[in-house]
Write a protein that holds these residues in place. Structure first.
Motif, PDB file in Angstrom:
ATOM      1  N   ALA A 349       0.838  -1.202   0.000  1.00  0.00           N
ATOM      2  CA  ALA A 349       0.000   0.000   0.000  1.00  0.00           C
ATOM      3  C   ALA A 349       0.871   1.250   0.000  1.00  0.00           C
ATOM      4  CB  ALA A 349      -0.927  -0.006   1.215  1.00  0.00           C
ATOM      5  N   ALA A 350       1.927   1.253   0.813  1.00  0.00           N
ATOM      6  CA  ALA A 350       2.817   2.413   0.874  1.00  0.00           C
ATOM      7  C   ALA A 350       3.582   2.593  -0.433  1.00  0.00           C
ATOM      8  CB  ALA A 350       3.800   2.252   2.041  1.00  0.00           C
ATOM      9  N   VAL A 351       4.122   1.505  -0.951  1.00  0.00           N
ATOM     10  CA  VAL A 351       4.916   1.573  -2.186  1.00  0.00           C
ATOM     11  C   VAL A 351       4.042   1.984  -3.356  1.00  0.00           C
ATOM     12  CG1 VAL A 351       6.209   0.184  -3.849  1.00  0.00           C
ATOM     13  CG2 VAL A 351       6.679  -0.044  -1.410  1.00  0.00           C
ATOM     14  N   TYR A 352       2.882   1.360  -3.499  1.00  0.00           N
ATOM     15  CA  TYR A 352       2.014   1.676  -4.637  1.00  0.00           C
ATOM     16  C   TYR A 352       1.473   3.094  -4.535  1.00  0.00           C
ATOM     17  CZ  TYR A 352       2.102  -3.210  -6.153  1.00  0.00           C
ATOM     18  OH  TYR A 352       2.491  -4.446  -6.611  1.00  0.00           O
ATOM     19  N   GLY A 353       1.112   3.514  -3.323  1.00  0.00           N
ATOM     20  CA  GLY A 353       0.655   4.892  -3.158  1.00  0.00           C
ATOM     21  C   GLY A 353       1.748   5.889  -3.512  1.00  0.00           C
ATOM     22  N   PHE A 354       2.977   5.600  -3.114  1.00  0.00           N
ATOM     23  CA  PHE A 354       4.118   6.485  -3.397  1.00  0.00           C
ATOM     24  C   PHE A 354       4.305   6.688  -4.894  1.00  0.00           C
ATOM     25  CE2 PHE A 354       8.758   6.850  -4.165  1.00  0.00           C
ATOM     26  CZ  PHE A 354       9.025   8.027  -3.466  1.00  0.00           C
ATOM     27  N   TYR A 355       4.243   5.616  -5.657  1.00  0.00           N
ATOM     28  CA  TYR A 355       4.483   5.734  -7.098  1.00  0.00           C
ATOM     29  C   TYR A 355       3.253   6.234  -7.858  1.00  0.00           C
ATOM     30  CZ  TYR A 355       8.941   3.462  -6.350  1.00  0.00           C
ATOM     31  OH  TYR A 355      10.219   3.181  -5.924  1.00  0.00           O
ATOM     32  N   ARG A 356       2.078   5.865  -7.413  1.00  0.00           N
ATOM     33  CA  ARG A 356       0.897   6.304  -8.153  1.00  0.00           C
ATOM     34  C   ARG A 356       0.600   7.788  -7.926  1.00  0.00           C
ATOM     35  NH1 ARG A 356      -1.129   3.024 -11.318  1.00  0.00           N
ATOM     36  NH2 ARG A 356      -2.750   4.553 -11.802  1.00  0.00           N
ATOM     37  N   GLU A 357       0.783   8.253  -6.709  1.00  0.00           N
ATOM     38  CA  GLU A 357       0.486   9.663  -6.483  1.00  0.00           C
ATOM     39  C   GLU A 357       1.524  10.572  -7.138  1.00  0.00           C
ATOM     40  OE1 GLU A 357       2.290  10.736  -2.087  1.00  0.00           O
ATOM     41  OE2 GLU A 357       0.454   9.580  -2.196  1.00  0.00           O
ATOM     42  N   GLY A 358       2.731  10.074  -7.319  1.00  0.00           N
ATOM     43  CA  GLY A 358       3.761  10.880  -7.970  1.00  0.00           C
ATOM     44  C   GLY A 358       3.812  10.729  -9.465  1.00  0.00           C
ATOM     45  N   LEU A 359       3.034   9.778 -10.018  1.00  0.00           N
ATOM     46  CA  LEU A 359       3.084   9.505 -11.453  1.00  0.00           C
ATOM     47  C   LEU A 359       2.757  10.713 -12.327  1.00  0.00           C
ATOM     48  CD1 LEU A 359       3.276   7.601 -13.911  1.00  0.00           C
ATOM     49  CD2 LEU A 359       0.904   6.884 -13.424  1.00  0.00           C
ATOM     50  N   PRO A 360       1.643  11.430 -12.096  1.00  0.00           N
ATOM     51  CA  PRO A 360       1.321  12.543 -13.010  1.00  0.00           C
ATOM     52  C   PRO A 360       2.416  13.601 -13.061  1.00  0.00           C
ATOM     53  CG  PRO A 360      -0.583  11.963 -11.664  1.00  0.00           C
ATOM     54  CD  PRO A 360       0.578  11.230 -11.082  1.00  0.00           C
ATOM     55  N   GLN A 361       2.941  14.008 -11.905  1.00  0.00           N
ATOM     56  CA  GLN A 361       3.959  15.051 -11.904  1.00  0.00           C
ATOM     57  C   GLN A 361       5.264  14.560 -12.519  1.00  0.00           C
ATOM     58  OE1 GLN A 361       5.905  16.357  -8.201  1.00  0.00           O
ATOM     59  NE2 GLN A 361       5.342  18.451  -8.757  1.00  0.00           N
ATOM     60  N   ALA A 362       5.674  13.348 -12.162  1.00  0.00           N
ATOM     61  CA  ALA A 362       6.924  12.820 -12.714  1.00  0.00           C
ATOM     62  C   ALA A 362       6.827  12.678 -14.228  1.00  0.00           C
ATOM     63  CB  ALA A 362       7.251  11.475 -12.072  1.00  0.00           C
ATOM     64  N   ALA A 363       5.696  12.169 -14.707  1.00  0.00           N
ATOM     65  CA  ALA A 363       5.511  11.999 -16.146  1.00  0.00           C
ATOM     66  C   ALA A 363       5.495  13.346 -16.861  1.00  0.00           C
ATOM     67  CB  ALA A 363       4.219  11.236 -16.416  1.00  0.00           C
ATOM     68  N   ALA A 364       4.809  14.340 -16.262  1.00  0.00           N
ATOM     69  CA  ALA A 364       4.743  15.666 -16.888  1.00  0.00           C
ATOM     70  C   ALA A 364       6.127  16.303 -16.961  1.00  0.00           C
ATOM     71  CB  ALA A 364       3.784  16.551 -16.101  1.00  0.00           C
ATOM     72  N   ARG A 365       6.893  16.193 -15.908  1.00  0.00           N
ATOM     73  CA  ARG A 365       8.240  16.767 -15.911  1.00  0.00           C
ATOM     74  C   ARG A 365       9.141  16.073 -16.924  1.00  0.00           C
ATOM     75  NH1 ARG A 365      10.477  17.541  -9.861  1.00  0.00           N
ATOM     76  NH2 ARG A 365      12.241  18.354 -11.075  1.00  0.00           N
ATOM     77  N   LEU A 366       9.013  14.767 -17.034  1.00  0.00           N
ATOM     78  CA  LEU A 366       9.849  14.043 -17.986  1.00  0.00           C
ATOM     79  C   LEU A 366       9.442  14.386 -19.418  1.00  0.00           C
ATOM     80  CD1 LEU A 366      12.205  12.112 -18.007  1.00  0.00           C
ATOM     81  CD2 LEU A 366      10.593  10.199 -18.016  1.00  0.00           C
ATOM     82  N   ALA A 367       8.142  14.488 -19.660  1.00  0.00           N
ATOM     83  CA  ALA A 367       7.680  14.875 -20.997  1.00  0.00           C
ATOM     84  C   ALA A 367       8.152  16.279 -21.347  1.00  0.00           C
ATOM     85  CB  ALA A 367       6.151  14.790 -21.070  1.00  0.00           C
ATOM     86  N   ALA A 368       8.108  17.189 -20.363  1.00  0.00           N
ATOM     87  CA  ALA A 368       8.590  18.554 -20.602  1.00  0.00           C
ATOM     88  C   ALA A 368      10.088  18.569 -20.891  1.00  0.00           C
ATOM     89  CB  ALA A 368       8.273  19.435 -19.391  1.00  0.00           C
ATOM     90  N   TYR A 369      10.827  17.733 -20.197  1.00  0.00           N
ATOM     91  CA  TYR A 369      12.275  17.642 -20.449  1.00  0.00           C
ATOM     92  C   TYR A 369      12.545  17.172 -21.877  1.00  0.00           C
ATOM     93  CZ  TYR A 369      17.016  15.822 -20.395  1.00  0.00           C
ATOM     94  OH  TYR A 369      18.330  15.566 -20.701  1.00  0.00           O
ATOM     95  N   ILE A 370      11.800  16.161 -22.326  1.00  0.00           N
ATOM     96  CA  ILE A 370      11.975  15.656 -23.693  1.00  0.00           C
ATOM     97  C   ILE A 370      11.624  16.737 -24.708  1.00  0.00           C
ATOM     98  CG2 ILE A 370      11.171  13.963 -25.370  1.00  0.00           C
ATOM     99  CD1 ILE A 370      12.974  12.831 -23.177  1.00  0.00           C
ATOM    100  N   ASP A 371      10.558  17.500 -24.420  1.00  0.00           N
ATOM    101  CA  ASP A 371      10.178  18.602 -25.320  1.00  0.00           C
ATOM    102  C   ASP A 371      11.291  19.636 -25.410  1.00  0.00           C
ATOM    103  OD1 ASP A 371       7.771  17.495 -25.908  1.00  0.00           O
ATOM    104  OD2 ASP A 371       6.614  18.705 -24.498  1.00  0.00           O
ATOM    105  N   ARG A 372      11.870  19.981 -24.268  1.00  0.00           N
ATOM    106  CA  ARG A 372      12.956  20.964 -24.268  1.00  0.00           C
ATOM    107  C   ARG A 372      14.176  20.436 -25.012  1.00  0.00           C
ATOM    108  NH1 ARG A 372      15.546  21.944 -20.043  1.00  0.00           N
ATOM    109  NH2 ARG A 372      16.256  24.017 -20.635  1.00  0.00           N
ATOM    110  N   ALA A 373      14.486  19.141 -24.804  1.00  0.00           N
ATOM    111  CA  ALA A 373      15.633  18.544 -25.485  1.00  0.00           C
ATOM    112  C   ALA A 373      15.427  18.546 -26.987  1.00  0.00           C
ATOM    113  CB  ALA A 373      15.862  17.124 -24.985  1.00  0.00           C
ATOM    114  N   GLY A 374      14.155  18.491 -27.411  1.00  0.00           N
ATOM    115  CA  GLY A 374      13.859  18.531 -28.842  1.00  0.00           C
ATOM    116  C   GLY A 374      13.664  19.932 -29.370  1.00  0.00           C
ATOM    117  N   GLY A 375      13.879  20.932 -28.523  1.00  0.00           N
ATOM    118  CA  GLY A 375      13.792  22.315 -28.965  1.00  0.00           C
ATOM    119  C   GLY A 375      12.426  22.937 -28.837  1.00  0.00           C
ATOM    120  N   ALA A 376      11.517  22.274 -28.141  1.00  0.00           N
ATOM    121  CA  ALA A 376      10.149  22.779 -28.065  1.00  0.00           C
ATOM    122  C   ALA A 376       9.917  23.699 -26.887  1.00  0.00           C
ATOM    123  CB  ALA A 376       9.174  21.603 -27.993  1.00  0.00           C
ATOM    124  N   GLY A 377      10.909  23.913 -26.075  1.00  0.00           N
ATOM    125  CA  GLY A 377      10.729  24.759 -24.907  1.00  0.00           C
ATOM    126  C   GLY A 377       9.959  24.045 -23.823  1.00  0.00           C
TER     127      GLY A 377
END
Length: 430
Positions: A349-377
């Motif tokens: 319960a602790a492990v799954y809650g830790f990763y699921r609650e952080g998933l949206p923010q972590a995914a958004a930050r990683l997607a933004a990083y990829i966009d910046r690396a590709g020149g999209a800002g």
């Protein structure tokens, strides 16, 4: 194509060559001492079972007991959420995934204990137990019922029990070799280490066994259990644990914090011995810095408060365990010990809650990083090191079953192979 612009420089190539030559030894030393994370799956916990209690059905029995505890004390997502304070939108997915995990793979890492959990026995009895355990482990690996990682904790290298520990290890490993070889998920634990020379002795044992039986040199690794003050700080004021990692000569796979032995060695009274005591935090911080970049994983200890008795007592123990596991995760201790089947529901319960609650923010930050690396800002200016940490976070969630590949790819645009590349993992992981 226009001409490439040239720029004036002042330093001759001999200067660069001289600096490279002067730092060659440093470059080699950095590569040897700090190879980085091994890029393989790290289990979320280690379950310790005394050798005399280990049977072919232990893993399934623990899963069944954990499910029975849920049925009795938290039969649905709402009930568990009310006990642990899980936020409403996470309650159903966490509960469903937790129950599925307990049915599919209740234990990720199993350590069959010949040390404190087993105690002193007549030599003939421990010999027979070591041979029996080897046979059972080999059979479990062969029929697919073994957890991903498993092995034994031997007795330590102190004089009083040294020969006994070495003999048990020899019988166990020999039994595995006779049954077909060492399993891929084999893990050995060396407890109560106080001096780096004891780690060196373990290395010599591993080398001797490899020479005798033919596994590739370096095949056998081991965890170092940090449960004495001497393992953290030496008489010269230096961090002994760093010397232990070096003494392992690349064979150390993990540092495991021993909650109660370490607390007692610091004089902490029994009522206050805990994973969140200040002496524990100090020891684990030293371990963390010493292991950083070396490829040696970290594991927190355990709680001795068992979820047994009335529902009120079980709920109280669950809340404590859940809080301690979440605290460890936030401090980058992604593994810990579980000592009772009733700890499995709150571990997951602790492990799954830790990763699921952080998933949206972590995914958004990683997607933004990829966009910046590709020149999209983008609005988030994360560094490559943070992108590595973000992808590692998502991979850990995938490894334990907290998140699915499809939802991670939908949110990030990255499949597992791309996450592996960003995190520095090898293309294939177990």
């Amino acid at each position: 194509m226009g001409q490439q612009e040239t720029f004036a420089t002042s330093l001759p190539s001999a200067v660069r060559d001289g600096i490279a030559a002067s730092l060659a030894a440093v470059d080699a030393e950095l590569a040897r001492r700090y190879p980085g994370d091994p890029g393989t799956r790290q289990p979320v916990h280690t379950v310790y079972v005394p050798a005399d209690l280990y049977t072919a059905g232990t893993v399934r029995d623990w899963g069944d007991q954990a499910l029975a505890a849920l049925d009795e004390h938290a039969p649905d997502a709402a009930a568990l959420a009310a006990v642990l304070g899980i936020q409403d939108d996470l309650a159903e997915p966490v509960y469903a995934r937790m129950r599925a995990k307990l049915m599919r793979e209740p234990i990720e890492d199993l350590r069959i204990d010949f040390e404190d959990g087993y105690g002193p026995r007549p030599d003939a009895e421990e010999d027979a137990a070591a041979a029996r355990v080897a046979s059972l482990v080999a059979a479990a690996v062969a029929d697919g019922t073994a957890p991903p990682y498993l092995g034994i904790r031997m007795k330590c290298m102190e004089a009083a029990v040294r020969d006994r520990g070495i003999r048990t290890l020899d019988i166990f490993l020999t039994g595995l070799m006779d049954a077909g070889g060492l399993p891929g998920g084999l893990v050995l634990t060396l407890p109560k280490v106080t001096y780096a020379e004891q780690v060196t002795a373990m290395v010599r044992l591993c080398e001797a066994f490899e020479r005798a039986h033919g596994p590739a040199a370096g095949r056998i690794g081991f965890e170092i259990q940090i449960e004495t003050t001497q393992a953290v700080l030496g008489p010269d004021g230096r961090a002994t644990v760093a010397r232990m990692i070096d003494a392992a000569e690349g064979r150390a796979t993990g540092l495991h914090y021993g909650t109660f032995d370490y607390s007692a060695s610091c004089g902490v009274s029994a009522a206050h011995q805990s994973m969140d005591h200040p002496v524990a935090d100090h020891a684990k911080a030293v371990m963390q810095v010493a292991a950083a970049g070396t490829g040696v994983r970290l594991s927190d200890g355990s709680t001795n408060v068992l979820p047994v008795g009335s529902s009120e007592q079980v709920h109280e123990a669950w809340r404590l365990h859940h809080r301690l596991v979440r605290r460890s995760l936030a401090r980058a201790y992604y593994q810990g010990w579980d000592m009772h089947p009733g700890h499995l529901p709150t571990r997951y319960a602790a492990v799954y809650g830790f990763y699921r609650e952080g998933l949206p923010q972590a995914a958004a930050r990683l997607a933004a990083y990829i966009d910046r690396a590709g020149g999209a800002g983008g609005a988030i200016a994360d560094e490559p090191a943070t992108a590595k940490a973000l992808s590692g976070y998502l991979l850990r969630g995938l490894d334990c079953g907290a998140v699915d590949g499809a939802e991670v790819e939908r949110l990030t645009g990255l499949d597992r192979a791309a996450l592996n590349t960003l995190s520095g993992r090898a293309p294939a992981t177990n």
